[in-house]
Design a protein around this motif. Structure first.
Motif, PDB file in Angstrom:
ATOM      1  N   ALA A  13     -62.837  50.162  67.844  1.00  0.00           N
ATOM      2  CA  ALA A  13     -61.580  50.197  67.095  1.00  0.00           C
ATOM      3  C   ALA A  13     -61.093  48.777  66.844  1.00  0.00           C
ATOM      4  N   TYR A  14     -60.675  48.536  65.600  1.00  0.00           N
ATOM      5  CA  TYR A  14     -60.153  47.217  65.227  1.00  0.00           C
ATOM      6  C   TYR A  14     -58.682  47.389  64.821  1.00  0.00           C
ATOM      7  N   PHE A  15     -57.806  46.560  65.413  1.00  0.00           N
ATOM      8  CA  PHE A  15     -56.369  46.668  65.198  1.00  0.00           C
ATOM      9  C   PHE A  15     -55.838  45.452  64.439  1.00  0.00           C
ATOM     10  N   ILE A  16     -55.274  45.694  63.271  1.00  0.00           N
ATOM     11  CA  ILE A  16     -54.660  44.621  62.480  1.00  0.00           C
ATOM     12  C   ILE A  16     -53.190  44.566  62.868  1.00  0.00           C
ATOM     13  N   GLY A  17     -52.854  43.547  63.683  1.00  0.00           N
ATOM     14  CA  GLY A  17     -51.528  43.457  64.272  1.00  0.00           C
ATOM     15  C   GLY A  17     -51.541  43.955  65.705  1.00  0.00           C
ATOM     16  N   ILE A  18     -52.599  43.624  66.437  1.00  0.00           N
ATOM     17  CA  ILE A  18     -52.815  44.166  67.780  1.00  0.00           C
ATOM     18  C   ILE A  18     -51.750  43.739  68.779  1.00  0.00           C
ATOM     19  N   GLY A  19     -51.021  42.646  68.479  1.00  0.00           N
ATOM     20  CA  GLY A  19     -50.020  42.150  69.418  1.00  0.00           C
ATOM     21  C   GLY A  19     -48.701  42.898  69.390  1.00  0.00           C
ATOM     22  N   GLY A  39     -59.157  42.915  67.630  1.00  0.00           N
ATOM     23  CA  GLY A  39     -58.045  42.924  66.706  1.00  0.00           C
ATOM     24  C   GLY A  39     -57.572  41.544  66.335  1.00  0.00           C
ATOM     25  N   TYR A  40     -56.613  41.544  65.423  1.00  0.00           N
ATOM     26  CA  TYR A  40     -56.037  40.290  64.907  1.00  0.00           C
ATOM     27  C   TYR A  40     -54.522  40.327  65.095  1.00  0.00           C
ATOM     28  N   ASP A  41     -53.954  39.164  65.394  1.00  0.00           N
ATOM     29  CA  ASP A  41     -52.511  39.007  65.358  1.00  0.00           C
ATOM     30  C   ASP A  41     -52.191  37.583  64.916  1.00  0.00           C
ATOM     31  N   ARG A  42     -51.007  37.441  64.327  1.00  0.00           N
ATOM     32  CA  ARG A  42     -50.628  36.124  63.802  1.00  0.00           C
ATOM     33  C   ARG A  42     -50.379  35.113  64.909  1.00  0.00           C
ATOM     34  N   HIS A  43     -49.827  35.594  66.023  1.00  0.00           N
ATOM     35  CA  HIS A  43     -49.390  34.681  67.074  1.00  0.00           C
ATOM     36  C   HIS A  43     -49.981  35.046  68.428  1.00  0.00           C
ATOM     37  N   ARG A  44     -50.368  34.025  69.169  1.00  0.00           N
ATOM     38  CA  ARG A  44     -50.773  34.237  70.558  1.00  0.00           C
ATOM     39  C   ARG A  44     -49.509  34.484  71.375  1.00  0.00           C
ATOM     40  N   VAL A  58     -59.451  39.231  70.690  1.00  0.00           N
ATOM     41  CA  VAL A  58     -58.282  39.007  69.832  1.00  0.00           C
ATOM     42  C   VAL A  58     -58.466  37.716  69.053  1.00  0.00           C
ATOM     43  N   SER A  59     -58.293  37.809  67.740  1.00  0.00           N
ATOM     44  CA  SER A  59     -58.375  36.637  66.865  1.00  0.00           C
ATOM     45  C   SER A  59     -56.992  36.347  66.291  1.00  0.00           C
ATOM     46  N   TYR A  60     -56.722  35.058  66.055  1.00  0.00           N
ATOM     47  CA  TYR A  60     -55.440  34.657  65.470  1.00  0.00           C
ATOM     48  C   TYR A  60     -55.650  34.054  64.087  1.00  0.00           C
ATOM     49  N   SER A  66     -63.635  36.026  61.016  1.00  0.00           N
ATOM     50  CA  SER A  66     -63.225  36.102  62.419  1.00  0.00           C
ATOM     51  C   SER A  66     -63.431  37.504  62.999  1.00  0.00           C
ATOM     52  N   VAL A  67     -63.693  38.485  62.125  1.00  0.00           N
ATOM     53  CA  VAL A  67     -63.923  39.868  62.586  1.00  0.00           C
ATOM     54  C   VAL A  67     -65.351  39.974  63.102  1.00  0.00           C
ATOM     55  N   PRO A  68     -65.555  40.373  64.362  1.00  0.00           N
ATOM     56  CA  PRO A  68     -66.920  40.527  64.880  1.00  0.00           C
ATOM     57  C   PRO A  68     -67.746  41.432  63.959  1.00  0.00           C
TER      58      PRO A  68
END
Length: 469
Positions: A13-19, A39-44, A58-60, A66-68
């Protein structure tokens, strides 16, 4: 049960906005089930770093590279989930959409999951996170439950509570934004409050009310638990209304003789069948007493006696950023709260007056969203005017672009001249506070103001040390 069939096939599962708080709970749910999660989030943040420690990638960076690679494969084993907080034109949204992937909204996936449980859903324009956390604590300590929470419970230390009870009881926070809660079919729905909010989406308060009625009608049991003051919204729907309220003579569950001692709430509950119970609750405030009544009513429906459920309430610690006491010293006390609606600010102030009688209370408020500031500026000005002094930070934009003429100054201009108030920035906040007669400081807002809490607490402790020399 199409959704349940979809879930059975998911291997990654890949989450766009995982944070986000709701997205991270879903991510934890899938990770626990043995699904690979990224997943990806704008901020750590502290939350995204926790997810990484739990084995999630998690990628920022919103570059598709950046998506595996394994998550880029379009097949039924890969689930792509997004939050409405991420715009449709976000680079990763475009990448997955143009690649032919089916993108699923967080609330849609949550709806699939709840199909397999006896679901108790907690909705309301305010109060739902604390109530859901309290309900999960009460049910978890008695009959057992799992829970998706909209905040980090201090009792559980997480926003996903695993009861290991697939098909058993599940507590979920039902979000009204963009009608997300209409993806749920709860066994027992609850409404804590109905107030004008998210008008950027709904347009009118009447549309908000209608959405809550539609949510109530999705009750599988034909019952709805609701705060006594909002019952009229649900009359005529053919539902069995289970009402509660503080000193509400006609409610089914009533709290009487409410008092606050040493950071706890004490009261007597009167319930159907002539039942009565003395309750001690581990958090303060009239709003939390009401939250507790809702929990006791839902526990009653689940077969948990009033006495048994009440026995757990003294140890309920609350939720991070919900009237969280971050510092307590001889001169200063500091509370951090998520309040971002006028009604929530009033409830926080009321709890603070109960806990700190006679003290000079300063509010530091960061408005959340330009549209909410525009729509509720008068309400914010009125609610904030109850504090002894007020500092306002610039608006936290979140998902929005700035609106012409909308700023925190809109609120200041509407406040009475007698209220001491000023604009500050994060860099000037503590210098401004140093010269004020503050005894109790409360930070308020749903943006990134909570990230300042640790440094504020350290500064207050340092000031106490220096002043004592």
């Amino acid at each position: 049960m199409k959704g349940r069939a979809e879930l059975q096939r998911v291997r990654r599962a890949y989450f766009i906005g995982i944070g986000g708080i709701g997205m991270s709970a879903l991510a934890r749910y899938f990770r626990e089930r043995g699904v690979d999660v990224a997943g990806y989030d704008r901020h750590r943040s502290v939350l995204t770093q926790s997810l990484e420690k739990e084995g999630m990638l998690v990628s920022y960076d919103d570059d598709a590279r950046s998506v595996p690679e394994v998550y880029r494969e379009k097949n039924v084993a890969t689930l792509v989930v997004y939050t409405p907080a991420v715009g449709a034109d976000d680079a990763l949204m475009r990448y997955f959409r143009e690649g032919g992937h089916a993108l699923h909204k967080r609330s849609e996936v949550l709806g699939w999951i709840t199909e397999g449980y006896e679901t108790y859903a907690v909705a309301g324009t305010h109060g739902k996170t604390t109530t859901a956390s309290m309900l999960a604590y009460a049910l978890g300590g008695t009959v057992g439950c799992s829970a998706f929470l909209g905040g980090v419970s201090k009792n559980f230390g997480t926003n996903w509570v695993s009861g290991g009870n697939e098909g058993g009881l599940l507590v979920v926070e039902a979000d009204e934004y963009d009608r997300s809660f209409l993806n749920l079919r709860p066994t027992l729905p609850l409404v804590t409050s109905v107030a004008p909010d998210h008008l950027d989406y709904y347009g009118t308060f009447a549309a908000v009310q209608e959405a809550f009625r539609e949510y109530a009608k999705r009750s599988r049991s034909g019952r709805l638990v609701c705060q006594y003051g909002v019952r009229d919204y649900f009359e005529g729907l053919g539902l069995d209304l289970i009402t509660y309220g503080v000193e509400e003579l006609c409610a089914m569950y009533v709290a009487r003789e409410v008092r606050y001692v040493d950071g706890r709430s004490h009261f007597t509950v009167e319930a159907p069948g002539g039942k009565s119970q003395e309750v001690t609750l581990g958090v303060v405030g009239r709003h939390n007493v009401e939250n507790c009544l809702a929990v006791l009513a839902m526990c009653d429906y689940a077969g948990v006696s009033l006495e048994r459920a009440s026995s757990l309430m003294p140890d309920f610690k609350g939720v991070a950023r919900r009237f969280s006491l971050e510092y307590s010293g001889k001169r200063y006390s500091y509370v951090d709260d998520y309040a971002h609606h006028p009604d929530e600010i009033r409830a926080t102030l009321s709890a603070a007056r109960d806990m700190f009688p006679g003290k000079h209370i300063t509010a530091v408020f960061q408005p959340h969203l330009y549209s909410r500031t525009r729509d509720l500026a008068d309400g914010f000005a009125s609610a904030l005017s109850g504090f002894d002094s007020v500092l306002l930070l610039p608006i936290y934009a979140a998902r929005e672009a700035p609106l012409p003429g909308v700023s925190s100054e809109m609120i200041i201009r509407r406040m009475p001249e007698a209220v001491w108030k000023a604009m500050v920035t994060p860099s000037t906040l503590m210098d401004t506070l140093r010269g004020m007669p503050t005894e109790v400081l409360i930070t308020l807002g749903a943006g990134d103001i909570g990230e300042l809490s640790s440094s504020i607490a350290r500064d207050l402790e340092r000031w106490e040390g220096n002043d004592g020399k």
